[in-house]
Design an enzyme around this catalytic site. Structure first.
Site, PDB file in Angstrom:
ATOM      1  N   SER A  89     -35.327  -4.659 -10.610  1.00  0.00           N
ATOM      2  CA  SER A  89     -35.281  -4.075 -11.946  1.00  0.00           C
ATOM      3  C   SER A  89     -35.385  -2.553 -11.989  1.00  0.00           C
ATOM      4  O   SER A  89     -36.204  -1.976 -12.698  1.00  0.00           O
ATOM      5  CB  SER A  89     -36.334  -4.711 -12.858  1.00  0.00           C
ATOM      6  OG  SER A  89     -35.817  -4.699 -14.151  1.00  0.00           O
ATOM      7  N   SER A  90     -34.490  -1.929 -11.239  1.00  0.00           N
ATOM      8  CA  SER A  90     -34.368  -0.471 -11.374  1.00  0.00           C
ATOM      9  C   SER A  90     -33.931  -0.140 -12.794  1.00  0.00           C
ATOM     10  O   SER A  90     -34.307   0.903 -13.340  1.00  0.00           O
ATOM     11  CB  SER A  90     -33.354   0.072 -10.370  1.00  0.00           C
ATOM     12  OG  SER A  90     -32.048  -0.376 -10.669  1.00  0.00           O
ATOM     13  N   HIS A 125     -35.225 -17.412 -14.671  1.00  0.00           N
ATOM     14  CA  HIS A 125     -34.261 -17.849 -15.690  1.00  0.00           C
ATOM     15  C   HIS A 125     -34.965 -18.604 -16.816  1.00  0.00           C
ATOM     16  O   HIS A 125     -34.359 -19.457 -17.464  1.00  0.00           O
ATOM     17  CB  HIS A 125     -33.138 -18.701 -15.066  1.00  0.00           C
ATOM     18  CG  HIS A 125     -32.185 -17.877 -14.234  1.00  0.00           C
ATOM     19  ND1 HIS A 125     -31.152 -17.164 -14.782  1.00  0.00           N
ATOM     20  CD2 HIS A 125     -32.144 -17.638 -12.900  1.00  0.00           C
ATOM     21  CE1 HIS A 125     -30.489 -16.523 -13.828  1.00  0.00           C
ATOM     22  NE2 HIS A 125     -31.080 -16.787 -12.674  1.00  0.00           N
ATOM     23  N   GLY A 177     -29.831  -2.199  -8.193  1.00  0.00           N
ATOM     24  CA  GLY A 177     -29.062  -3.441  -8.109  1.00  0.00           C
ATOM     25  C   GLY A 177     -29.635  -4.445  -7.133  1.00  0.00           C
ATOM     26  O   GLY A 177     -28.961  -5.402  -6.762  1.00  0.00           O
ATOM     27  N   ASP A 186     -38.348  -7.979 -17.733  1.00  0.00           N
ATOM     28  CA  ASP A 186     -38.351  -6.767 -16.908  1.00  0.00           C
ATOM     29  C   ASP A 186     -38.975  -5.582 -17.647  1.00  0.00           C
ATOM     30  O   ASP A 186     -39.827  -4.870 -17.112  1.00  0.00           O
ATOM     31  CB  ASP A 186     -36.915  -6.391 -16.501  1.00  0.00           C
ATOM     32  CG  ASP A 186     -36.249  -7.488 -15.703  1.00  0.00           C
ATOM     33  OD1 ASP A 186     -36.916  -8.499 -15.403  1.00  0.00           O
ATOM     34  OD2 ASP A 186     -35.053  -7.343 -15.384  1.00  0.00           O
ATOM     35  N   TYR A 200     -24.540 -15.192 -14.791  1.00  0.00           N
ATOM     36  CA  TYR A 200     -25.733 -15.055 -15.638  1.00  0.00           C
ATOM     37  C   TYR A 200     -25.372 -15.419 -17.086  1.00  0.00           C
ATOM     38  O   TYR A 200     -26.064 -16.196 -17.745  1.00  0.00           O
ATOM     39  CB  TYR A 200     -26.246 -13.608 -15.554  1.00  0.00           C
ATOM     40  CG  TYR A 200     -27.500 -13.334 -16.355  1.00  0.00           C
ATOM     41  CD1 TYR A 200     -28.760 -13.587 -15.819  1.00  0.00           C
ATOM     42  CD2 TYR A 200     -27.432 -12.803 -17.647  1.00  0.00           C
ATOM     43  CE1 TYR A 200     -29.918 -13.325 -16.550  1.00  0.00           C
ATOM     44  CE2 TYR A 200     -28.575 -12.546 -18.377  1.00  0.00           C
ATOM     45  CZ  TYR A 200     -29.817 -12.809 -17.821  1.00  0.00           C
ATOM     46  OH  TYR A 200     -30.952 -12.550 -18.557  1.00  0.00           O
ATOM     47  N   ARG A 232     -40.173  -4.295 -10.824  1.00  0.00           N
ATOM     48  CA  ARG A 232     -41.038  -5.483 -10.831  1.00  0.00           C
ATOM     49  C   ARG A 232     -40.508  -6.531  -9.861  1.00  0.00           C
ATOM     50  O   ARG A 232     -39.329  -6.538  -9.488  1.00  0.00           O
ATOM     51  CB  ARG A 232     -41.154  -6.098 -12.223  1.00  0.00           C
ATOM     52  CG  ARG A 232     -39.823  -6.578 -12.808  1.00  0.00           C
ATOM     53  CD  ARG A 232     -39.547  -8.045 -12.580  1.00  0.00           C
ATOM     54  NE  ARG A 232     -38.202  -8.423 -12.934  1.00  0.00           N
ATOM     55  CZ  ARG A 232     -37.202  -8.527 -12.085  1.00  0.00           C
ATOM     56  NH1 ARG A 232     -37.367  -8.246 -10.807  1.00  0.00           N
ATOM     57  NH2 ARG A 232     -35.998  -8.903 -12.495  1.00  0.00           N
TER      58      ARG A 232
END
Ligand code: ADP
Ligand code: MG
Length: 424
Positions: free
Chosen positions: A171-172, A75, A167, A217, A267, A68
């Site tokens: 959103s793998s 965030h 990465g 995701d 994060y 996506r």
């Protein structure tokens, strides 16, 4: 000679010859962007690796799920707020077959995952659990098996291929989880609840990959809709599809191909800072806070916490407004909000970096570009740019001239969420 039939969805069936053909799902608008392999190509690649890995056997079931890109609302998901992502034509495909016994054998085709790329483990049954371990990539799959909502599962063999860069902020990980869940649904059907499916995949990432991600995701990978972005309320989990299929418009993704090591630790820090801000403001989450609330507590918040909270509160407003603009085809206004979002992520939330800032400002210099921003967690990864279709190559060229690194470009269209693929 005629080959097997691969069908996807209920309405499209393609018969293809055995020799390799290239059908691209991306529009032919740009000669400079990367080619996105078609679903048919990915299924062929996965099936051929399956046959090579398990001689004499052929896969019987197949599923796919997309990566996506988030157009705006960064965030905000873990603050129970709004996001506006779309599913991509970049997808993960899983093919496989049930097998006797309680073992799972899974192979990933990608050279970017940690070794070994083949794993073999016992499925959890009679109260046993599946713990994370090495290789790391398999934890995403183990997590999905652990949280799968119809147990016990039969033994199986599976092969994974993906066109989502690993990465890169597209959103793998969610596409792997959701594709795998969709595969398991064919092995042993659950009740088919899509929201619980997305939540199970998010849980998989939390408990087995150790990534405390929000719901966006997995949600868009499950529920994405062709020709639409998806406005998601991450508290109620309600979604509103927003049409985005104007042929004169292009969504360009630029992968900076840099990933700073700060990404995951920062994060977690941002999440804690938001929780702290919400608690000082006396709210369950920053979703419930207004700018007025924030200003009221200005003296009790240190400057960093104040700026983090301000980003989240303003980004929520921007996202809802942006969905309205998109619905009306007000692309200039939408683009302006994208830029404001980027600036806020750079200055208030401090998750951008020089590479992303450079990509955004280069894109904004081209006439015909409406807006551009970093997308995903930050500290590298990708930018997303909304522009007029006819300036695509000029934009790519300009970014290449201005950016010191080696970016890759994807011209994308909003695509369908996870689905079964019929092999025959
Ligand atoms: P992103 O989701 O933005 O691509 P993440 O760091 O969240 O980045 O997830 C990437 C990780 O997910 C990879 O390092 C790998 O462990 C796992 N992964 C994703 N896709 C695959 C795949 N096709 N095969 C094996 N592992 C994968
Ligand atoms: Mg991820």
């Amino acid at each position: 000679m005629r080959g097997p039939i691969v069908s996807y969805g209920t309405d499209r069936v393609t018969r293809f010859p055995f020799f390799k053909i290239f059908i691209t799902v991306q529009s032919n608008l740009s000669t400079m962007a990367s080619q996105i392999p078609s679903l048919v190509e990915l299924v062929l690649e996965a099936s051929s690796l399956y046959k090579q890995t398990f001689p004499g056997e052929t896969p019987q079931i197949a599923a796919c799920a997309p990566g996506r890109v988030n157009l705006i609302g960064e965030h905000t998901d873990y603050n129970q707020g709004y996001v506006l992502p779309m599913a991509l034509p970049l997808v993960t495909v899983v093919v496989g077959s049930p097998s006797p016994g309680d073992d799972a054998i899974i192979v990933t085709a990608t050279g970017h995952a940690d070794e070994p790329r083949r794993v073999n483990f016992s499925l959890p049954n009679k109260g046993s659990t599946l713990s994370p371990g090495v290789p790391y990539w398999a934890n995403y799959v183990k997590g999905v098996i652990h949280h799968y909502r119809a147990q016990p599962l039969p033994g199986f063999k599976a092969v994974v291929v993906s066109s989502v860069p690993l990465g890169g902020g597209l959103s793998s990980s969610a596409s792997l989880e959701v594709a795998f869940y969709t595969f398991l649904q064919q092995l042993r059907p659950d009740d088919g609840d899509k929201i619980l499916k997305a939540v199970a995949c998010q849980q998989a990432e939390h408990t087995h990959a150790g990534v405390p991600c929000g719901i966006m995701d997995q949600f868009v990978s499950v529920l994405g809709k062709e020709g639409h972005a998806l406005l998601i309320d991450c508290r109620s989990l309600e979604t509103i599809p927003v049409p985005l299929a104007d042929p004169d418009l292009v969504i360009l993704i630029t992968n900076s191909n840099v990933k700073h090591s700060l990404a995951s630790s920062e994060y977690a820090v941002r999440r804690r800072q938001c929780e702290k801000a919400a608690s000082i403001l006396g709210k369950d989450s920053l979703r419930d806070a207004t700018l007025k609330d924030l200003e009221g507590f200005r003296d009790e918040l240190d400057d960093v916490i104040y700026r983090r909270a301000r980003h989240v509160i303003e980004e929520n407003h921007r996202t809802v407004k942006a969905a309205e603009f998109l619905k009306r085809g007000a692309y200039h206004e939408f683009g302006q909000l994208m830029l404001e979002s980027h600036n806020s992520l750079r200055d208030l939330y401090e998750v951008s970096c020089k590479d992303l800032d450079c990509l955004v400002s280069a894109a904004m210099e081209v006439n015909g570009v409406f807006g551009s921003r970093m997308t995903g967690g930050g500290f590298g990864g990708c930018t997303v740019t909304l522009l007029k279709a006819h300036v695509i190559d000029r934009t790519i060229q300009h970014i290449q001239e201005r950016y010191h690194g080696t970016p890759t470009f994807f011209v994308t269209t909003p695509s369908e969420g996870a689905r079964d693929l019929q092999l025959s």
